[in-house]
Enzyme design. Structure first.
Site, PDB file in Angstrom:
ATOM      1  N   ARG B 264       4.966   0.281  -1.291  1.00 45.00           N
ATOM      2  CA  ARG B 264       4.948  -0.859  -2.206  1.00 45.00           C
ATOM      3  C   ARG B 264       6.188  -1.701  -1.915  1.00 45.00           C
ATOM      4  O   ARG B 264       7.281  -1.336  -2.303  1.00 45.00           O
ATOM      5  CB  ARG B 264       4.979  -0.333  -3.642  1.00 45.00           C
ATOM      6  CG  ARG B 264       4.586  -1.326  -4.700  1.00 45.00           C
ATOM      7  CD  ARG B 264       4.966  -0.789  -6.074  1.00 45.00           C
ATOM      8  NE  ARG B 264       6.389  -0.913  -6.270  1.00 45.00           N
ATOM      9  CZ  ARG B 264       7.127  -0.082  -7.011  1.00 45.00           C
ATOM     10  NH1 ARG B 264       6.583   0.939  -7.614  1.00 45.00           N
ATOM     11  NH2 ARG B 264       8.423  -0.275  -7.134  1.00 45.00           N
ATOM     12  N   HIS B 268       7.296  -2.797  -8.945  1.00 49.13           N
ATOM     13  CA  HIS B 268       6.052  -2.250  -9.523  1.00 49.13           C
ATOM     14  C   HIS B 268       5.226  -3.358 -10.173  1.00 49.13           C
ATOM     15  O   HIS B 268       4.017  -3.437 -10.006  1.00 49.13           O
ATOM     16  CB  HIS B 268       6.378  -1.174 -10.560  1.00 49.13           C
ATOM     17  CG  HIS B 268       5.238  -0.857 -11.471  1.00 49.13           C
ATOM     18  ND1 HIS B 268       4.116  -0.181 -11.038  1.00 49.13           N
ATOM     19  CD2 HIS B 268       5.018  -1.161 -12.781  1.00 49.13           C
ATOM     20  CE1 HIS B 268       3.257  -0.072 -12.051  1.00 49.13           C
ATOM     21  NE2 HIS B 268       3.783  -0.658 -13.113  1.00 49.13           N
ATOM     22  N   TYR B 277      16.244   1.598  -8.358  1.00 47.75           N
ATOM     23  CA  TYR B 277      15.914   2.980  -7.985  1.00 47.75           C
ATOM     24  C   TYR B 277      15.603   3.202  -6.508  1.00 47.75           C
ATOM     25  O   TYR B 277      15.221   4.278  -6.113  1.00 47.75           O
ATOM     26  CB  TYR B 277      14.753   3.499  -8.855  1.00 47.75           C
ATOM     27  CG  TYR B 277      13.541   2.584  -8.905  1.00 47.75           C
ATOM     28  CD1 TYR B 277      12.616   2.568  -7.874  1.00 47.75           C
ATOM     29  CD2 TYR B 277      13.326   1.745 -10.010  1.00 47.75           C
ATOM     30  CE1 TYR B 277      11.508   1.740  -7.935  1.00 47.75           C
ATOM     31  CE2 TYR B 277      12.211   0.912 -10.075  1.00 47.75           C
ATOM     32  CZ  TYR B 277      11.306   0.907  -9.037  1.00 47.75           C
ATOM     33  OH  TYR B 277      10.207   0.096  -9.091  1.00 47.75           O
TER      34      TYR B 277
END
Lengths: 322, 361
Positions: B264, B268, B277
């Site tokens: 990805r 998100h 993160y």
């Protein structure tokens, strides 16, 4: 006319509908070879084969989830969840998907699905075998909730549920599966969903109940001299507010009896409906006799949990003597 | 006393193109994986669909930033996994997309303006036109997995030839629905293909913390069917695996789980900040494996793409996307009655009353 109990009429309704509706599939745990742990599906697999009467893995999300997929893709699944406590795991499927399919596809897809589920207590059952989750499900948009109280109704309501274009949760009170027998026509017939039945007309007070509690409520009322108008809701959602309100307008007094816990139980909604529509007709506060706000107990205490004659009669006196 | 092995399985990893768009010549002991049978026009179509997905994706991101649509889940990086799998399907086959599967829906011909309409808070956008067997996007990550099994099961029981393809991410495989849906699919041998887009993250949780299993593909073997891991950024490998699984399903030979290993590239969602993160270094590493660049390089080497044809293609795609935005913004907002109209086939009395209350009647 044959004299049948509720297990037999449910079995008969399933057989007749399966014969008629080639898209109908019955699936669940032990429903095939074993005929269901209560024998409601007895003989179906022999008649209709293993493809249409399916013994599934022990997997309630699998049962309800795949039934939803089947329903969207042209079949009419009638799923059985073996006991009402096992319904909690597929709640997500019922709430998030079955009840929303028509809305979230804006009418492109629908979910003509029936979930049959033995329900309620009074059978010395194991833990989580005696739940009454009808109010939780009535709070959920997009589904219908039905609870028959006698063999005749069970057949007509189940046939209507199977033919309904929306998902229906069909609760079968275990306590009266075999306890009541009555004449039931062999040929098929329907009872409309969303219509309560006035079991007995009366003028002194309205008493509302459903499922197994109907029988015990009627037995208790037989011991008073009051002329009670007794209403069997039959369908919990959508609620037949009209029948309730018309009766309360006539009697001015009302008692509701249900087995489920009190707080946010269905009685609370019925009382709200009466307040909105018939407040000035009331001669007394509406009373309710319900299960307590505690987890359903094991059987040494279940007699204390369930509404009984004594509690019902005390409530009748409170309503009448206010 | 004795012991013996009672079950055996092996998980294959399929790859055809390397990061530079060269067809990999198998190492000495590797199993050969042939190029899928795709005509030059089909290869161009795959490229166009991937590029259209990316262009649409970028546009949707900007529209969200401008407040013209709501929360959006970007696709960037996963175009080969989505387009390559959906491309292996026939017209009557079913797809059940998750919230990120824009490329799947584009490949299955859901009109672009409807995707924007849905992301713009209007459910009419997923009133999928008749004739397109696409479920509305499923927002809970895994609850549609048992539906895939049910849809495929219904096709099988009705003796229809349709295959069902269901999409979900790596995070979804940790949920019970995944287990129950796949287990049923194995038991009843239904014509379904499960596509797990393992994009490395479930919001912030990296794949390694999602399960201790080495691959997601291997879980299929526990349900009695085959799992294949593919390079999810290699559209040829993805398509080959999907075509294989779809044909197998159509022949009545049961389900397959395809794990597309992809990444990805974006956050998100438009409400997320992935820099909290994961490292830029990691993102940069995956940028070199970009699925569209990779196919582009292959096509240039094989004279299927030039600067000139790329420019013409980009213009055509941009026009398509702009037109979709224009069409989307012309749609009048839904009527308040729409709140009530689709809850039941027939509106119960209580909803009729509530509708009147809303409309002030």
């Amino acid at each position: 006319m044959p004299i049948l109990n509720m297990v037999e009429t449910i079995n008969l309704a399933l057989k007749q509908e399966m014969k008629k509706d080639k898209k109908m599939i019955v699936l669940g745990e032990d429903v095939g070879r074993n005929g269901g742990v209560f024998r409601t599906t007895d003989g179906l697999q022999k008649l209709f084969g293993e493809e249409r009467v399916v013994d599934t893995p022990l997997s309630e999300i699998g049962i309800v989830g795949s039934a939803i997929g089947m329903a969207v893709n042209g079949l009419h699944p009638v799923a059985e969840i073996q006991f009402s406590g096992f319904l909690y795991s597929p709640f997500d499927q019922i709430i998030s998907h079955a009840g929303r399919m028509r809305t979230r596809s804006k009418g492109r897809f629908s979910c003509p699905l029936v979930i049959r589920c033995p329900y309620g207590g009074g059978i010395r059952g194991l833990e989580l075998h005696c739940e009454s989750p009808e109010a939780i499900l009535s709070h959920t948009p997009g589904i219908k909730v039905v609870v028959p109280s006698r063999p005749y109704d069970a057949k007509g309501l189940l046939i209507s549920a199977i033919r309904d274009p929306d998902p229906v949760i069909f609760f079968e009170p275990m306590r009266i599966y075999r306890a009541i027998k009555e004449e039931v026509p062999e040929k098929e017939y329907t009872i409309p969903l969303g219509k309560a039945s006035i079991v007995k007309e009366g003028t002194d007070l309205t008493v509302i109940s459903w499922g197994a509690m109907m029988r015990y409520t009627q037995e208790a009322l037989a011991k008073t001299d009051y002329k009670a108008e007794i209403i069997d809701l039959r369908t919990i959602s959508p609620l037949d507010t009209e029948t309730i309100v018309n009766s309360v307008k006539k009697t001015g007094r009302c008692l509701i009896v249900h087995e489920a816990a009190k707080t946010c139980g269905l009685a609370a909604e019925i009382i709200a409906q009466i307040n909105e529509r018939a407040l000035l007709h009331l001669e007394a506060p509406v009373e309710r006799v319900t299960g307590f706000d505690v987890p359903y107990p094991l059987y040494k205490l279940e007699g204390h949990y369930l509404p009984d004659e004594k509690r019902i009669l005390r409530a009748v006196e409170r309503v009448m003597k206010f | 006393m004795s012991k013996k092995v009672v079950a055996n399985f092996k998980v294959e990893y399929w790859q055809i193109l390397d990061a530079n768009g060269n067809v990999i010549v198998g190492a000495r002991h590797a199993m050969p994986l042939p190029m899928p049978r795709l005509s030059p026009d089909q290869i161009k179509e795959l490229y166009e669909l991937m590029l259209l997905t990316r262009t649409f994706d970028e546009k949707a991101f900007h529209l969200q930033r401008q407040g013209r649509i709501g929360t959006y889940l970007p696709v960037r990086g996963q175009e080969a996994s989505q387009v390559g799998t959906a491309y292996a399907l026939d017209k009557n086959d079913w797809v059940l997309p998750s919230g990120r599967d824009i490329g799947v829906c584009i490949t299955r011909k859901l009109p672009l303006h409807m995707i924007l309409q849905y992301r713009g808070g209007d459910e009419r956008g997923v009133r999928v036109p008749e004739g397109l067997n696409i479920f509305p996007f499923t927002i809970p990550s895994s609850t549609h997995i048992p539906h895939c099994t049910g849809v495929a099961w219904a096709s099988k029981l009705q003796r229809q030839k349709a295959v069902t393809m269901g999409y979900f991410g790596d995070g979804a495989t940790s949920r019970g629905d995944f287990h129950e849906g796949l287990n049923f699919a194995g038991v009843y041998k239904v014509p379904v293909v499960f596509v797990c887009e393992n994009n490395g993250y479930a919001i912030s949780l990296p794949r390694a913390k999602q399960t201790a299993a080495e691959t997601i593909a291997q879980r299929a073997f526990a349900y009695g069917f085959e799992g294949i891991q593919v390079d999810g950024n290699d559209v040829f490998a993805v398509y080959s695996a999907a075509k294989y699984a779809v044909e197998k399903a159509r022949k009545g030979k049961g389900p397959t789980l395809i794990e597309c290993v992809t990444y990805r590239m974006a956050d998100h969602s438009t409400a997320d900040d992935a820099s909290r993160y994961r490292s830029q270094k990691e993102v940069a590493k995956w940028a070199k494996r970009d699925p569209i660049d990779r196919l582009g390089k292959y096509m240039r080497k094989n004279k299927l793409l030039s600067d000139k044809s790329k420019k013409a293609l980009m213009e055509k795609i941009k026009e398509k996307v702009d037109k979709a935005v224009e069409e989307y913004e012309k749609i009048a907002p839904p009527q308040p009655e729409d709140l009530f109209k689709y809850t039941y086939a027939q509106m119960p009395e209580k909803l009729q009353e509530q509708m009147k209350e809303l409309l002030g009647e």
